[in-house]
Design an enzyme around this catalytic site. Structure first.
Site, PDB file in Angstrom:
ATOM      1  N   GLN A 151      28.632 -21.898  20.896  1.00 32.64           N
ATOM      2  CA  GLN A 151      27.663 -22.736  21.592  1.00 32.64           C
ATOM      3  C   GLN A 151      26.894 -21.970  22.672  1.00 32.64           C
ATOM      4  OE1 GLN A 151      29.081 -26.603  23.438  1.00 32.64           O
ATOM      5  NE2 GLN A 151      27.931 -27.233  21.645  1.00 32.64           N
ATOM      6  N   GLU A 153      30.487 -26.102  16.903  1.00 28.33           N
ATOM      7  CA  GLU A 153      30.620 -27.330  17.690  1.00 28.33           C
ATOM      8  C   GLU A 153      29.269 -28.033  17.789  1.00 28.33           C
ATOM      9  OE1 GLU A 153      32.103 -25.535  21.255  1.00 28.33           O
ATOM     10  OE2 GLU A 153      33.918 -24.833  20.246  1.00 28.33           O
ATOM     11  N   TYR A 158      34.452 -15.728  24.293  1.00 35.67           N
ATOM     12  CA  TYR A 158      35.653 -14.954  24.645  1.00 35.67           C
ATOM     13  C   TYR A 158      36.964 -15.565  24.145  1.00 35.67           C
ATOM     14  CZ  TYR A 158      32.061 -12.729  27.420  1.00 35.67           C
ATOM     15  OH  TYR A 158      30.901 -12.117  27.795  1.00 35.67           O
ATOM     16  N   PRO A 159      37.142 -16.874  24.113  1.00 34.90           N
ATOM     17  CA  PRO A 159      38.383 -17.392  23.513  1.00 34.90           C
ATOM     18  C   PRO A 159      38.535 -16.973  22.043  1.00 34.90           C
ATOM     19  CG  PRO A 159      37.322 -19.103  24.788  1.00 34.90           C
ATOM     20  CD  PRO A 159      36.345 -17.959  24.715  1.00 34.90           C
ATOM     21  N   PHE A 196      31.169 -18.600  25.882  1.00 33.53           N
ATOM     22  CA  PHE A 196      32.252 -19.319  25.207  1.00 33.53           C
ATOM     23  C   PHE A 196      32.840 -18.519  24.044  1.00 33.53           C
ATOM     24  CE2 PHE A 196      29.898 -23.571  26.237  1.00 33.53           C
ATOM     25  CZ  PHE A 196      29.989 -23.285  27.584  1.00 33.53           C
ATOM     26  N   LEU A 223      36.950 -28.357  19.044  1.00 30.67           N
ATOM     27  CA  LEU A 223      36.405 -27.582  20.153  1.00 30.67           C
ATOM     28  C   LEU A 223      37.327 -26.416  20.515  1.00 30.67           C
ATOM     29  CD1 LEU A 223      34.681 -29.446  23.092  1.00 30.67           C
ATOM     30  CD2 LEU A 223      35.188 -27.013  23.076  1.00 30.67           C
ATOM     31  N   ALA A 224      37.349 -25.398  19.682  1.00 30.78           N
ATOM     32  CA  ALA A 224      38.229 -24.260  19.917  1.00 30.78           C
ATOM     33  C   ALA A 224      37.645 -23.033  19.223  1.00 30.78           C
ATOM     34  CB  ALA A 224      39.631 -24.559  19.393  1.00 30.78           C
ATOM     35  N   GLU A 225      37.166 -22.093  20.016  1.00 29.54           N
ATOM     36  CA  GLU A 225      36.411 -20.970  19.439  1.00 29.54           C
ATOM     37  C   GLU A 225      37.292 -20.048  18.604  1.00 29.54           C
ATOM     38  OE1 GLU A 225      36.035 -22.097  22.493  1.00 29.54           O
ATOM     39  OE2 GLU A 225      33.963 -22.810  22.456  1.00 29.54           O
ATOM     40  N   ASP A 282      26.989 -17.963  24.910  1.00 27.20           N
ATOM     41  CA  ASP A 282      27.549 -16.616  25.048  1.00 27.20           C
ATOM     42  C   ASP A 282      28.911 -16.576  25.743  1.00 27.20           C
ATOM     43  OD1 ASP A 282      26.410 -17.210  27.692  1.00 27.20           O
ATOM     44  OD2 ASP A 282      24.529 -16.486  26.831  1.00 27.20           O
ATOM     45  N   HIS A 325      26.827 -19.547  30.964  1.00 28.45           N
ATOM     46  CA  HIS A 325      25.792 -19.929  30.013  1.00 28.45           C
ATOM     47  C   HIS A 325      24.666 -18.898  29.936  1.00 28.45           C
ATOM     48  CE1 HIS A 325      27.835 -23.760  30.466  1.00 28.45           C
ATOM     49  NE2 HIS A 325      27.113 -24.284  29.509  1.00 28.45           N
TER      50      HIS A 325
END
Lengths: 324, 390
Positions: free
Chosen positions: A82, A29, A88-89, A86, A58-60, A84, A129
């Protein structure tokens, strides 16, 4: 040899990786025009094009899962998560798909991909973050997990990770992004999964990685003034762990303190302590101690300095180890 | 009171997508349950009766493969089997729209498609017998591994399609150079985040991927209405690509619609969505008991729409096949059954130690040490077992 920040060193390493192999792609991203929120990929889209440095929706999970598909066809995606918190998804795709692929294809196939994750706290950030997610990945068989602590390692390790035929979780200590250091372009680096003795010592071994290496070196410098000689080891690789370097050091010092920002329970420190105990129980003068983040959700930034290990907490643990 | 959706599924005031296919509120059908050919304004099956007979043959063999799987599970030879019964047309029709250069990503139920792709039956059974992790050669058969995590394969398929783009394998003037990806998922999977993300990525990058939604009406015990308030194919419009609902028990219609979608993708026109309206005649898996959640009347109604019977009726009426042809086919199916049973009983697993050897492509000293420790532990028992044998 040149002096640069870790951020610039990572950028230079990624540039070399893109140059070395046309199958290398960057995917994440805001990594294109913006160069990522930390500017690690700055200028790379301009030089390598939108087909190789790709701004992702925008989708991990989508980023990890589609990278997996590209890797199946011989590409080498280098993903930027982007922050740490983020990752988990995308966790299911990493642990259920990426980690298992070589094994479940009975060794026929592999997915050579790198997941770069800026991690750790100490930057006064809002929640999600400042996390240290390394233990989740170390706990998952089939992943290799590494982390750099200085610009030279950043420059070389990212290239080694991209060249690896196995999936690599690449953790970048974001609070060290802007620390400068020497990058040695000329000589060959040590192996990716080898630990490094940062500072020699004889009284105890401090074992750290990523952001805590610098803190441990500071602690060792202060200890020296008090007449204590501390060895500092940068693990660099969290999976696999270079036990040869660790046991070699602790055989000499007979005392070890493991330091990380991640919480204590079932963290990397627990694993290191257990393995040192299994191998060196009779030699050691004291149990392996851990200095870690507390077993709490990462706190609000105004109190993070009390959460994170610092020089004083490290030296306090050294005192306890030596007094044992 | 809120305004109703427009007939094609879009919100009030919106206009349909430029691709009129999305607006179709009808199910594409080219062969009725009674075995009668019908016309459709947008889709036609262009093959001859010999090709239709070929499709019938493959559906019959797929059904036999499936029945053998279920029987082998009942005999304790397999740990589990997910039956495809009722979905033969949806699998064979779509699978026959795939060319050698295309790539397929299945769920865990596409045994018929696996057969078309040349996956050895032993490799398929091994996964369910517990003698392997399902490790057929993905690149040779251009057929991905079975996927147990619902919907996860849709992202892999989309990424693979993005790789095809980068390899320059779409939109070439020479049609044989082009390739696309066909990915299967179920009605239940349509609720998964990964599946919805795959639609987003596919649309965003205009990836050459066709989503084949096998709407067999049931996600284990949950009806498809639990997953969606609108027909699933109408969702495609919202993601920015066309969606078509096809009679999933009509092999001619499935083939025609999938041909269209795959060719469109190969030519660089981006993703498409196909909702195959079909029915899972059997259980979700051999561990399931559908009598607890659905009525026998429903199953009976779908039995009258059997995908195989209508093709038989058509071909017999057309004089393209006769009873002799059908009994030859029965004999071929019997031979396949015998092959499946004997293959299955011979399947055995490599030792656990082998799992360490395939953990990494670049092995670590750590995993080698773990394997060696495991082996030396086992070695300690060998003298003991010899002694007890005496």
């Amino acid at each position: 040899m040149s002096t640069m920040t870790m951020a610039k060193a990572l950028n230079a390493g990624l540039r070399r990786a893109l140059d070395a192999n046309p199958k290398v792609l960057l995917f994440g991203e805001d990594i294109g025009k913006l160069g990522g929120v930390f500017r690690i990929t700055e200028g790379l889209q301009k030089d390598f094009g939108e087909e190789r440095v790709i701004d992702a929706p925008l989708a991990e999970s989508g980023i990890i899962g589609t990278s997996f598909g590209m890797a199946m066809r011989g590409y080498r995606p280098v993903i930027e998560i982007q922050f740490d918190g983020f990752v988990y998804p995308g966790f299911d795709q990493i642990v259920s798909q990426v980690a298992k692929f070589h094994n479940r294809t009975n060794g026929r196939s592999s997915v050579p991909m790198v997941v770069r994750i800026p991690y750790g706290g100490g930057i006064g950030a809002i929640e999600h973050h400042s996390e240290s997610p390394e233990a989740y990945f170390v706990h998952t068989a089939g992943l290799k997990v590494v982390t750099c602590s200085n610009p030279n390692d950043a420059y070389w390790m990212i290239q080694q990770a991209v060249a690896s035929d196995d999936p690599v979780i690449f953790l970048e200590p974001k609070r060290r992004y802007h620390d400068k250091g020497e990058v040695v372009h000329e000589s060959k680096p040590i192996a990716l999964h080898q630990a490094r003795i940062v500072r020699g010592g004889t009284d105890a071994t401090l074992i750290a990685y990523g952001p805590m290496v610098k803190t441990c070196v500071e602690a060792a410098t202060i200890a020296e003034e008090e007449g204590r000689s501390l060895e500092v080891i940068d693990l660099r690789s969290l999976s696999p762990i270079d036990m040869v370097t660790l046991t070699h050091s602790v055989r000499r010092t007979r005392r070890a303190v493991v330091v990380h920002e991640d919480v204590r329970t079932l963290g990397v420190g627990a694993e290191v302590a257990a393995r040192l105990g299994e191998e060196l129980f009779y030699l050691m003068e004291s149990p392996v101690l851990r200095v870690t983040g507390h077993d709490l959700p990462y706190p609000n930034s105004r109190v993070e300095s009390d959460f994170l290990p610092d020089v004083d907490r490290i030296l306090d643990a050294v005192d306890r180890s030596l007094a044992y | 009171m809120s305004q109703p959706l427009q007939p094609w599924g879009g919100p009030p005031g919106a206009t349909p997508h430029a691709d009129a296919m999305t607006a179709s509120d009808e199910m594409v059908q080219l062969l009725t349950p009674e075995g009668r050919r019908v016309e459709h304004p947008d889709f036609a099956f262009t093959g001859d009766d010999a090709e239709i007979a070929g499709l019938l043959r493959e559906m019959v063999l797929a059904r036999r493969l499936d029945l053998e799987g279920t029987s082998l599970q009942r005999q304790g030879e397999l740990g589990l089997w997910p039956p495809l019964l009722g979905q033969e047309a949806a699998q064979i029709g779509s699978g026959r729209a795939v060319r050698d250069a295309d790539m397929v990503f299945p769920t865990y139920r596409e045994h018929g498609v696996a057969m078309l792709r040349g996956v050895p039956v032993g490799d398929m059974l091994a996964l369910f017998r517990g003698t392997s992790m399902g490790d057929w050669d993905i690149d040779e058969h251009r057929f991905g591994q079975y996927q147990i995590i619902i919907g996860a394969q849709t992202l892999h398929a989309t990424g693979y399609a993005m790789a095809l783009q980068r390899d320059g394998l779409i939109g070439n003037p020479e049609p044989d150079r082009n390739a696309a990806v066909l990915v299967y998922h179920g009605d239940g999977a349509s609720s998964q985040g990964d599946v919805n993300e795959s639609y987003v990525f596919a649309a965003s990058f205009q990836a050459p991927v066709v989503f084949f939604c096998m709407n067999n009406q049931w996600a284990i015990s949950e009806p498809s209405t639990r997953q969606s308030r609108i027909p699933l194919y109408q969702r495609a419009w919202g993601y920015g690509f066309p969606g078509v609902r096809v009679d999933g028990n009509d092999v001619l219609a499935v083939k025609a619609v999938t041909d269209w979608a795959m060719e469109r993708a190969r030519q660089g026109q981006g993703p498409a969505f196909i909702e195959a309206f079909t029915y899972r005649m059997g259980a979700h898996t051999t561990s399931d008991d559908p009598t607890k959640y659905r009525l026998s009347e429903e199953t009976e109604a779908w039995r009258r729409k059997d995908p195989i019977e209508r093709v038989k009726t058509y071909l017999l009426d057309a004089g393209a096949i006769d009873d002799g042809w059908l009994s030859d086919l029965d004999a071929e199916a019997d031979a396949l059954g015998e092959h499946i049973r004997s293959t299955c009983r011979q399947l055995d697993s490599e030792s656990l130690a082998h799992r360490f050897d395939v953990l990494f492509r670049e092995p670590t000293a750590e995993s080698e040490d773990d394997r060696d420790a495991h082996l030396s532990y086992l070695a300690r028992f060998e003298p003991l077992s010899e002694e007890s044998a005496r």
